[in-house]
Design a protein around this motif. Structure first.
Motif, mmCIF file in Angstrom:
data_model
loop_
_atom_site.group_PDB
_atom_site.id
_atom_site.type_symbol
_atom_site.label_atom_id
_atom_site.label_comp_id
_atom_site.label_asym_id
_atom_site.label_seq_id
_atom_site.Cartn_x
_atom_site.Cartn_y
_atom_site.Cartn_z
ATOM 1 N N CYS A 131 -11.903 -15.011 -3.069
ATOM 2 C CA CYS A 131 -11.366 -16.162 -3.812
ATOM 3 C C CYS A 131 -12.266 -16.520 -4.986
ATOM 4 C CB CYS A 131 -11.207 -17.369 -2.894
ATOM 5 S SG CYS A 131 -9.903 -17.193 -1.684
ATOM 6 N N GLU A 132 -13.576 -16.505 -4.765
ATOM 7 C CA GLU A 132 -14.503 -16.834 -5.840
ATOM 8 C C GLU A 132 -14.461 -15.777 -6.938
ATOM 9 O OE1 GLU A 132 -17.692 -19.404 -3.215
ATOM 10 O OE2 GLU A 132 -18.107 -17.287 -3.581
ATOM 11 N N ALA A 133 -14.353 -14.513 -6.540
ATOM 12 C CA ALA A 133 -14.238 -13.444 -7.540
ATOM 13 C C ALA A 133 -13.009 -13.679 -8.414
ATOM 14 C CB ALA A 133 -14.160 -12.078 -6.856
ATOM 15 N N ARG A 134 -11.871 -13.956 -7.788
ATOM 16 C CA ARG A 134 -10.627 -14.193 -8.535
ATOM 17 C C ARG A 134 -10.773 -15.410 -9.449
ATOM 18 N NH1 ARG A 134 -8.402 -11.910 -10.521
ATOM 19 N NH2 ARG A 134 -6.454 -12.999 -10.562
ATOM 20 N N ALA A 135 -11.382 -16.478 -8.927
ATOM 21 C CA ALA A 135 -11.541 -17.687 -9.733
ATOM 22 C C ALA A 135 -12.407 -17.434 -10.962
ATOM 23 C CB ALA A 135 -12.152 -18.806 -8.894
ATOM 24 N N MET A 136 -13.315 -16.472 -10.861
ATOM 25 C CA MET A 136 -14.208 -16.167 -11.982
ATOM 26 C C MET A 136 -13.696 -15.014 -12.839
ATOM 27 S SD MET A 136 -16.290 -18.573 -11.747
ATOM 28 C CE MET A 136 -17.342 -18.079 -13.083
ATOM 29 N N GLY A 137 -12.457 -14.578 -12.605
ATOM 30 C CA GLY A 137 -11.851 -13.547 -13.444
ATOM 31 C C GLY A 137 -12.259 -12.132 -13.097
ATOM 32 N N ALA A 138 -12.842 -11.926 -11.914
ATOM 33 C CA ALA A 138 -13.200 -10.578 -11.458
ATOM 34 C C ALA A 138 -12.183 -10.120 -10.418
ATOM 35 C CB ALA A 138 -14.605 -10.569 -10.862
ATOM 36 N N VAL A 139 -11.979 -8.819 -10.329
ATOM 37 C CA VAL A 139 -11.042 -8.252 -9.362
ATOM 38 C C VAL A 139 -11.816 -7.847 -8.112
ATOM 39 C CG1 VAL A 139 -9.418 -6.373 -8.904
ATOM 40 C CG2 VAL A 139 -9.520 -7.406 -11.187
ATOM 41 N N PRO A 140 -11.501 -8.449 -6.944
ATOM 42 C CA PRO A 140 -12.158 -8.005 -5.723
ATOM 43 C C PRO A 140 -11.613 -6.640 -5.286
ATOM 44 C CG PRO A 140 -10.693 -9.860 -5.262
ATOM 45 C CD PRO A 140 -10.634 -9.596 -6.732
ATOM 46 N N VAL A 141 -12.510 -5.761 -4.858
ATOM 47 C CA VAL A 141 -12.130 -4.445 -4.340
ATOM 48 C C VAL A 141 -12.320 -4.515 -2.830
ATOM 49 C CG1 VAL A 141 -12.557 -1.968 -4.427
ATOM 50 C CG2 VAL A 141 -12.919 -3.364 -6.477
ATOM 51 N N VAL A 142 -11.212 -4.391 -2.094
ATOM 52 C CA VAL A 142 -11.202 -4.625 -0.655
ATOM 53 C C VAL A 142 -10.499 -3.475 0.065
ATOM 54 C CG1 VAL A 142 -11.202 -7.137 -0.971
ATOM 55 C CG2 VAL A 142 -9.036 -5.926 -0.765
ATOM 56 N N LEU A 143 -10.582 -3.488 1.384
ATOM 57 C CA LEU A 143 -9.853 -2.515 2.200
ATOM 58 C C LEU A 143 -8.471 -3.058 2.526
ATOM 59 C CD1 LEU A 143 -12.689 -1.479 4.657
ATOM 60 C CD2 LEU A 143 -11.602 -0.023 2.936
ATOM 61 N N ASP A 144 -7.453 -2.214 2.414
ATOM 62 C CA ASP A 144 -6.110 -2.687 2.762
ATOM 63 C C ASP A 144 -5.826 -2.525 4.255
ATOM 64 O OD1 ASP A 144 -5.413 -0.035 3.156
ATOM 65 O OD2 ASP A 144 -3.787 -0.027 1.716
ATOM 66 N N THR A 145 -6.795 -2.037 5.010
ATOM 67 C CA THR A 145 -6.628 -1.885 6.458
ATOM 68 C C THR A 145 -6.966 -3.169 7.207
ATOM 69 O OG1 THR A 145 -8.882 -1.017 6.588
ATOM 70 C CG2 THR A 145 -7.095 0.588 6.411
ATOM 71 N N ASN A 146 -7.344 -4.211 6.495
ATOM 72 C CA ASN A 146 -7.677 -5.487 7.112
ATOM 73 C C ASN A 146 -6.377 -6.188 7.529
ATOM 74 O OD1 ASN A 146 -8.400 -8.106 7.725
ATOM 75 N ND2 ASN A 146 -9.532 -8.472 5.846
ATOM 76 N N PRO A 147 -6.105 -6.276 8.831
ATOM 77 C CA PRO A 147 -4.832 -6.857 9.269
ATOM 78 C C PRO A 147 -4.738 -8.364 9.054
ATOM 79 C CG PRO A 147 -6.221 -6.408 11.168
ATOM 80 C CD PRO A 147 -6.946 -5.866 9.955
ATOM 81 N N PHE A 148 -5.845 -9.019 8.734
ATOM 82 C CA PHE A 148 -5.855 -10.466 8.587
ATOM 83 C C PHE A 148 -5.833 -10.927 7.130
ATOM 84 C CE2 PHE A 148 -8.245 -9.202 12.369
ATOM 85 C CZ PHE A 148 -7.419 -9.733 13.336
ATOM 86 N N ALA A 149 -5.897 -10.005 6.192
ATOM 87 C CA ALA A 149 -6.011 -10.345 4.770
ATOM 88 C C ALA A 149 -4.765 -11.068 4.269
ATOM 89 C CB ALA A 149 -6.260 -9.101 3.947
ATOM 90 N N VAL A 150 -4.994 -12.093 3.473
ATOM 91 C CA VAL A 150 -3.918 -12.863 2.863
ATOM 92 C C VAL A 150 -4.075 -12.771 1.351
ATOM 93 C CG1 VAL A 150 -2.938 -15.175 2.570
ATOM 94 C CG2 VAL A 150 -3.837 -14.476 4.801
ATOM 95 N N GLY A 151 -3.069 -12.233 0.649
ATOM 96 C CA GLY A 151 -3.081 -12.192 -0.809
ATOM 97 C C GLY A 151 -4.067 -11.202 -1.403
ATOM 98 N N LEU A 152 -4.560 -10.268 -0.605
ATOM 99 C CA LEU A 152 -5.503 -9.282 -1.129
ATOM 100 C C LEU A 152 -4.758 -7.989 -1.428
ATOM 101 C CD1 LEU A 152 -8.662 -9.907 1.095
ATOM 102 C CD2 LEU A 152 -8.245 -10.604 -1.265
ATOM 103 N N ASP A 153 -3.969 -8.044 -2.494
ATOM 104 C CA ASP A 153 -3.241 -6.882 -2.978
ATOM 105 C C ASP A 153 -3.157 -6.986 -4.497
ATOM 106 O OD1 ASP A 153 -1.335 -8.877 -3.434
ATOM 107 O OD2 ASP A 153 -0.085 -8.262 -1.763
ATOM 108 N N GLU A 154 -2.568 -5.998 -5.132
ATOM 109 C CA GLU A 154 -2.550 -6.003 -6.594
ATOM 110 C C GLU A 154 -1.817 -7.211 -7.152
ATOM 111 O OE1 GLU A 154 -1.855 -2.996 -10.322
ATOM 112 O OE2 GLU A 154 -2.445 -2.220 -8.378
ATOM 113 N N ALA A 155 -0.750 -7.630 -6.504
ATOM 114 C CA ALA A 155 -0.030 -8.822 -6.967
ATOM 115 C C ALA A 155 -0.910 -10.060 -6.874
ATOM 116 C CB ALA A 155 1.249 -9.019 -6.151
#
Length: 186
Positions: A131-155
């Protein structure tokens, strides 16, 4: 639907102030947690209010110049997953800046200067770092295998990668595509 259509047509034809008054009269307002989204809306003539976000004083505006390719936090619990990725990226000439232990202000300053934030989280549902990365204009690079992730995709403005071994290539691809990076950073 027709009535909504008429209101929308009226809105588009009105000046910024008239639009704000009409939206308020209809009970509509645009709010966001992202300074980048606020600037984009306002540039399009749409009034947009920046909401609080739990950070005392709010997030600072990111600098206009992004001078760091990848930021990462070696003091974070996911650092052991990030280290091999940072090594692979550094070998390919990508600048990776690290903060081991730092104040919240220093983390936000680093994220504001970074294009990407490497954060290979496994189980966090709504990561504060992402969230902080997004708020500061940076793109977070994360694993898509995280079953609990909310809103962590390209959209949602994040680069979600299937496996740790895919992260260096995905980072290089995104850094090599300035238009896509700009869209995801907004």
């Amino acid at each position: 639907v027709r009535r909504q259509s008429e209101h929308f047509a009226d809105y588009r034809a009105a000046t910024d102030r008239q639009a704000e008054e009409k939206l308020a009269a209809l009970g509509y307002e645009l709010w966001t947690h992202s300074p980048g989204m606020q600037r984009a809306a306002q540039a399009g003539g749409v009034p947009c209010r920046l909401l609080g976000n739990g950070v005392p004083g709010g997030y600072p505006y990111p600098p206009a110049e992004k001078d760091i390719d990848v930021a990462w936090l070696s003091g974070n619990r996911w650092a052991s997953l990030a280290r091999p990725i940072v090594s692979a990226l550094s070998e390919r000439g990508v600048e990776c800046a690290d903060l081991a232990e730092a104040s919240q202000d220093a983390v936000l300053e680093l994220f504001g200067r970074a294009r990407l934030v490497l954060h290979p989280l496994r189980i966090e549902g709504h990561s504060r770092i992402a969230c902080e990365a997004r708020a500061m204009g940076a793109v977070p690079v994360v694993l898509d295998t995280n079953p609990f992730a909310v809103g962590l995709d390209e959209a949602g403005g994040a680069l979600a990668v299937e496996a740790l071994t895919d992260m260096p290539g995905a980072v290089l691809d995104l850094l090599g595509d300035p238009d896509r990076l700009a869209r995801m950073s907004a």
